[in-house]
Design a protein around this motif. Structure first.
Motif, PDB file in Angstrom:
ATOM      1  N   GLY A 101       0.741  -1.074  -0.016  1.00 37.12           N
ATOM      2  CA  GLY A 101      -0.195   0.046  -0.006  1.00 37.12           C
ATOM      3  C   GLY A 101       1.005   1.278   0.131  1.00 37.12           C
ATOM      4  O   GLY A 101       0.577   2.039  -0.786  1.00 37.12           O
ATOM      5  N   THR A 105       1.688   4.237  -3.188  1.00 35.85           N
ATOM      6  CA  THR A 105       1.645   5.872  -3.089  1.00 35.85           C
ATOM      7  C   THR A 105       2.635   6.351  -3.988  1.00 35.85           C
ATOM      8  O   THR A 105       2.758   7.914  -4.159  1.00 35.85           O
TER       9      THR A 105
ATOM     10  N   TYR B  23      -9.088   1.385  -1.931  1.00 35.97           N
ATOM     11  CA  TYR B  23      -9.821   2.026  -1.249  1.00 35.97           C
ATOM     12  C   TYR B  23      -8.777   2.667   0.182  1.00 35.97           C
ATOM     13  O   TYR B  23      -7.922   2.045   0.465  1.00 35.97           O
ATOM     14  N   GLU B  24      -9.079   3.683   0.444  1.00 34.24           N
ATOM     15  CA  GLU B  24      -8.394   4.274   1.708  1.00 34.24           C
ATOM     16  C   GLU B  24      -9.245   3.994   3.013  1.00 34.24           C
ATOM     17  O   GLU B  24     -10.503   3.974   3.004  1.00 34.24           O
ATOM     18  N   HIS B  37      -7.174   8.295   9.314  1.00 35.98           N
ATOM     19  CA  HIS B  37      -6.567   7.541   7.843  1.00 35.98           C
ATOM     20  C   HIS B  37      -5.576   6.714   8.279  1.00 35.98           C
ATOM     21  O   HIS B  37      -4.641   7.047   9.071  1.00 35.98           O
ATOM     22  N   SER B  40      -4.376   1.901   3.192  1.00 35.96           N
ATOM     23  CA  SER B  40      -5.243   1.516   1.856  1.00 35.96           C
ATOM     24  C   SER B  40      -5.408   0.034   1.986  1.00 35.96           C
ATOM     25  O   SER B  40      -4.676  -0.806   2.386  1.00 35.96           O
ATOM     26  N   SER B  71     -10.210   5.439  -3.366  1.00 36.88           N
ATOM     27  CA  SER B  71      -9.050   6.359  -3.472  1.00 36.88           C
ATOM     28  C   SER B  71      -9.449   7.408  -4.429  1.00 36.88           C
ATOM     29  O   SER B  71      -9.079   8.558  -4.347  1.00 36.88           O
TER      30      SER B  71
END
Ligand SMILES: [Fe+2]
Ligand SMILES: [Fe+2]
Lengths: 329, 109
Positions: A101, A105, B23-24, B37, B40, B71
């Motif tokens: 994950g 980014t 998805y976050e 948060h 993800s 996201s």
């Protein structure tokens, strides 16, 4: 370790035309001021590339790392041990996902990263190419392999890249249990019958040197350390971390009443550190090249899991599409 | 169409068939705190997104409530606009209580 010095023959990175000297200087100033870099911030293309390589290798290692221990889930000696091992292996899957994950980014897709693992293009830690032949190996892995992982991951919590640092904080919170359950297995064996103690010693004999190799090549030969240090991706050199690990682990072996398989291991009163023998780097590079005992088996297992899961992924996707169409109607 | 471009398009097509959207994940640690948060996950749909978020991010009582959001649906500011967006706040020190000088004798203020 999971990530250090796995590909030695990396090409010298070519400067990106977008990386003007002014931008590079401003970026380095942010790093020097201990600011964190976040996904949408400008970053030098080499910084991005280094992180993608390191983080994806780290994630792959967590995923492949489930296999050696997974081998013993169905044969754990008690229900307690089985529950613990299941939870531990599940955590490793989680570690892989946190880090994938984080890597995404940086503008890469997990599917592409996984494809590189499955094709054999991407590297993962050498340690997971050794077999787990007895139950004591599960103890030795938790104690030594997770112990080495902790040594490496704690400084990564302060890594300059925000998503990597946050993933590492999460991972480190979970690692301590991994190491302690392993040491507890070793303790039980060492307090058991002579045969059990021999089993523990045998596992230590086989895992000690490979665990030292996890920290990567010696500083004398390691290529891209300096830049990673300047960027605060890396905080300590391979040899520094390895020394810390030896200093922390030898007394733990003493407590178990086990001997490290190293004739040259000696405590130096003057420095306060243990001196240890020469690592067989030939073995390390052979394993990295794919010639370890289990390299082929590991990749086959990952590929099989991926292939056998394909219909599930596709079915879930098809179902989602159908539901979405219904919702729209 | 140039060959490498064609290959890329094919790959993207395969990806869009196999890949699951991102998805976050936001977790409320306990009542009284906001959702925060945490990272993800990939999932085929919203139900699976919640299930995966639960398995991945709450294995140790880290939360009592989960939000997931695609996201792609998040609208984010761009760091390039940071000065324009956040710079003006810096010189408005009169927004802070310490800007005002009140004699020590005045109490409860
Ligand atoms: Fe892990
Ligand atoms: Fe672990």
């Amino acid at each position: 370790m999971y990530t250090q010095g796995l590909d030695q023959k990396q090409k010298k990175s070519v400067a990106d035309p977008g990386d003007s000297p002014e931008r590079l200087a401003a970026f380095q100033a942010r790093i020097d001021a201990d600011e964190k870099i976040e996904p949408k911030d400008w970053m030098p293309s080499a910084y991005r590339k280094t992180l993608i390589r390191q983080m994806s290798q780290h994630a792959h290692s967590e995923i492949v790392g489930m296999l050696p221990e997974g081998n013993w889930i169905s044969r754990a000696p008690t229900l307690r041990r089985k529950a613990i091992l299941l939870a531990k292996v599940q955590d490793e899957a989680g570690h892989g996902l946190y880090i994938y994950g984080g890597t995404e980014t940086l503008g890469v897709s997990r599917d592409d990263l996984v494809a590189d693992l499955l094709s054999g293009k991407a590297k993962y830690s050498s340690i997971f190419n050794y077999p787990t032949v007895t139950w004591a190996d599960v103890g030795a892995i938790g104690w030594l392999v997770d112990g080495a992982a902790i040594m490496n991951q704690i400084p990564l919590c302060r890594c300059s890249y925000g998503p990597y640092s946050r993933a590492m904080i999460r991972v480190c919170k979970e690692e301590s249990f991994h190491q302690r359950q392993g040491y507890e297995i070793m303790l039980e064996l060492c307090r058991g019958t002579d045969e059990q103690k021999r089993m523990a010693q045998d596992a230590l004999n086989r895992w000690w040197w490979p665990s030292l190799m996890m920290f990567g090549p010696s500083d004398k030969t390691s290529e891209h350390s300096a830049q990673s240090m300047a960027w605060k991706i890396k905080r300590f050199s391979n040899d520094e971390l390895r020394q810390k690990y030896v200093d922390a682990t030898v007394p733990q072996a003493d407590y178990l009443g086990l001997r490290m398989p190293d004739e040259k291991l000696v405590f130096d009163e003057k420095t306060g550190h243990y001196e240890f023998g020469e690592i067989d780097w030939q073995e390390f590079f052979e394993v990295l090249k794919g010639n370890g005992k289990c390299n082929r088996e590991r990749l086959e297992a990952r590929n099989r899991a991926h292939d056998e899961g394909r219909w599930v992924r596709e079915a879930a996707r098809a179902y989602a599409e159908k539901q979405a169409a219904k919702d729209a109607a | 169409m140039p060959r490498n471009k064609l290959q890329k398009t094919q790959r993207e097509e395969i990806m869009s068939k196999q890949g699951w959207p991102l998805y976050e994940v936001f977790i409320r640690a306990r009542a009284g705190l906001s959702h925060r948060h945490v990272g993800s996950i990939h999932a085929a749909d919203k139900t699976m997104a919640l299930d995966h978020a639960r398995d991945l991010y709450t294995r140790r009582n880290e939360g009592i409530s989960i939000w997931v959001v695609k996201s792609a649906d998040i609208i984010a500011s761009d760091p390039i606009d940071s000065d324009a967006l956040f710079g003006p706040a810096a010189d408005k020190i009169y927004r802070h209580p310490t800007f005002y000088k009140i004699p020590d004798d005045v109490e409860n203020i």
